[in-house]
Design a protein around this motif. Sequence first.
Motif: not given
Lengths: 708, 214
Positions: B203-213
């Motif tokens: 989940r945290r990877d998903v969150m970080e990836a979405m933040k990068s977008f």
Amino acid sequence: MRTFVIITTPRARGDLLVRMLAGTSGVACANADGLLAKAKAFDDAMGAISVGAAVGAGIAAAARADGATRVCGIADRYAGHEGWREAVGLWSWLLESVPDLHVIFLFRDQAETELSMEATHRRWVPSYGTCSGKAGTRMIGQVRAMEDFHVINPTRTTLLDSADLLTFATAQERLASMGLDLDEGAWVGALAEVTHERRAIAAERPPHEEIDWDLIEPAVVISPRQADVKPLPPLMVAERLEAFSGTVEVHTLRYGDAGWIQECGPTLEGWCRRHGYGLTVHGQPEGLPDEKFATVEMIRGFLAGGAERMIFVDADVYVHPSAPGWPEEMKGFSSMPETFGRVLGNWEQWQVKQGLRCRGWRYRNSGVWSCDREAARLFLEALEGDAWRVAYREQHQFNVWWHRAAEKGMVVSDLQPVWNMLSKVARTDLKPAWFYHLNGPEKLATLKLVRDARFLPGAPVAIQVPERTGIPRAICIPWLASAAKWDELRYCLRSIERHWTDRECPIFILGPERPSWLKEDSGRVRFQFISYHRGKARGMAEATRQGMLMADEVAWWNDDIYLLRDCGWEDLRVAVTEGMLDHKVPSLLASGNGWQAGMANAVIDLKHHGAGEVMRYATHTPYLFEREKSLEIFRTFRLPYKGAWETLYHGFHGTPHRPIGRTKVGHLGNVPEEALFLNHSDRTLTEELKLGLGQRFSVPAVWEDPCA
Amino acid sequence: MKVLIYTYPPDYVSAALSARSIQAAGAEPVLAIDREDPPLFVEGVRVIRTEFPRNGNLNGREFILGNLRLMLELGAGDEWVCKGDSDTWWNRLDWIHGHGDVSAVALADPGRHSFYGLAYALRVDRIPEMIALGEATLDAGERLPEDLTTGELATACGGVHAWPNLQPGTPLAAYNWETAEDPETLKRRYDVIVFQRMQGRRRRDVMEAMKSFS
């Protein structure tokens, strides 16, 4: 009136912030622990959001009645400490219920390893002590929750690192971004007030721990009470007495290759070597009622020679690496009185059976003893013509002869237990000693017990020493792709390319995976494969072994360290330190943090090897290591510990050092002139910092593959 | 146009990021939390609490009909109403339009009457027909995934434009965690990107990836 709420993690200096704000003109702020939870509980019970009545009442209570208050707030610690569900629910309720309310999330960076979760005086600003595993985990969870909630509500919340409160410039800047106008008088006053309170409370109670808290007065020392920390024994290493200065010869009886012999033998040899004592290792004798009676011949041999004192040490004695020379006070025939009932009971019965009576004699152990020439002569006279009776090997008989010689005027002195710590004593009343006598059947188990209790240092593990590479200097960076949170290594290397003055030295990346953006022909940056298939700890140990011995001088780096201005090898020759470590050992060990415990174990082992006060060299900056000195560390200490190498190396070799001061910073705002390095943790690697580093080091390095 | 996202506490952050992407794309996000979930406040985003059971991960007759009724309510006055996942990033709404008189637009497997729940659009005036069909044909207690079942109802009530999954030209895609392409390139190429927890990501990877977008 503008309103705000400060929500803090434990020990995040919330008290300090409240005082700073309360001392600022037009701002009223008060501590109201538990207010939010109570108010929400009130609303939940009412089945509707009517929090204005509750929180508003709390905030209004903090407001000054003078009408000059423009900004009003409350601080509530731990609100949201019970996990994400509790945090998001409570904070969402708060934002929805009080329009235009701004929440300040005040936290303390985990990189500040001195963190206390113990119950302390309610008005403490954080003290430096233990952080128990569960409490620490909860605190980390709360900080993560704050960050996540800030992502959800970026304009209604602010993340504030409590370290920013410790300099006026950063405190003022951070609060100004929230519309809070902090004046310097309030800042100075708050710090002085809190410091004064802590000193007053510390004066009432015996200090357990010293901390350095660099405030407006550098090196202000406060002593918080840490009543719940279990103290280690006061002496990890036994007390030293004045050593005998005459000639000494040491004898032992040793044969076979049992595991305990391999452990104990080298320690006695090392002790003799360090103190210049001649050592004679006697092999298995023949023709004696018991092999230990060979010590009689040893005494005869001693008298035939010219040494002034003789020492006998059983083969199952493990000698502490810092054991001093044989004490001067052990005059005459010196041996240790036995205190346990079983052998003493047997001794009484045995005397009766043998028709002997050693009246007034205090029974002694014959595993470790010493004698001078006169005592040896009288002892040999006493045994002349007597039978050599076997009972507890030669021990009962030796006690008969010691008694007989004493009656003829032989001086007898008591050897202290530090020179003959018996197994049965070690198992019941373990204390620091110089000689651990592993008598009895469970020798290695007893040795393990002593090591586990940290009364002996860990035994070093033999390493394979690679050939000298001939490289004079190199930078080594251990790197694990799976641990990377961003593109730290890329920017770390760019900073080295820009600012490291040695443009020729190779840079080794040590790890299981080559960075995807590193060119095949990457010039001075070289990838050194390290296998991690046996786990992270072993992989890191192997990276350390190879890295430390990669060149004659190695600058050991981590990927979260960036250079901010030009520097080179000479800048690392004086190590930087962050205070002393000795007094922090109990709390570091109890922290539940492997890295901190590693540092504490390193201090203990350094003490075992005779170190004085140990500084904290683990500063998350580049370290300079010399190959030959590193080899000595590998050969002397048990590795790996997390967080221990630099402590062991610099502590053992006495590297010149200075306080770190502002050599290292954690962010790019208001960087002091003297700052050389930037280091961040996972937590402080914010989007803002990434952007800043990206902008600062925007030019790709020559070793980067532009297509990757 | 409204985009409905069902979320729960572990995905609150991703849902908030998804909501912001929806706003940037020109639609109005609505986050739906479950009846027992802690409250959620997201700046500038509407959050509602649903009472119909989710039966785990959006399953069952009650949920499917409850979802359709909610989407009908939210879609009042609009031609289309959408549903997305918490880990879906919306760049544009173009993928919905220009497919004739279909009842739904979604990402689907070629040759199957199904679609993925990461993002789909329903024509608002067909939803009552879908509700009626569902009431008549769906069995209580039966395992009925929301996305597949809604797709079947939409197929029966006017048809679905199915963007074929993993085909060139399809403007909806799952994020490839090993990609070397930067977010801006991916945002230009796809209208919708879903960040799934696969290839070892959490989940945290998903969150970080979405933040990068963002």
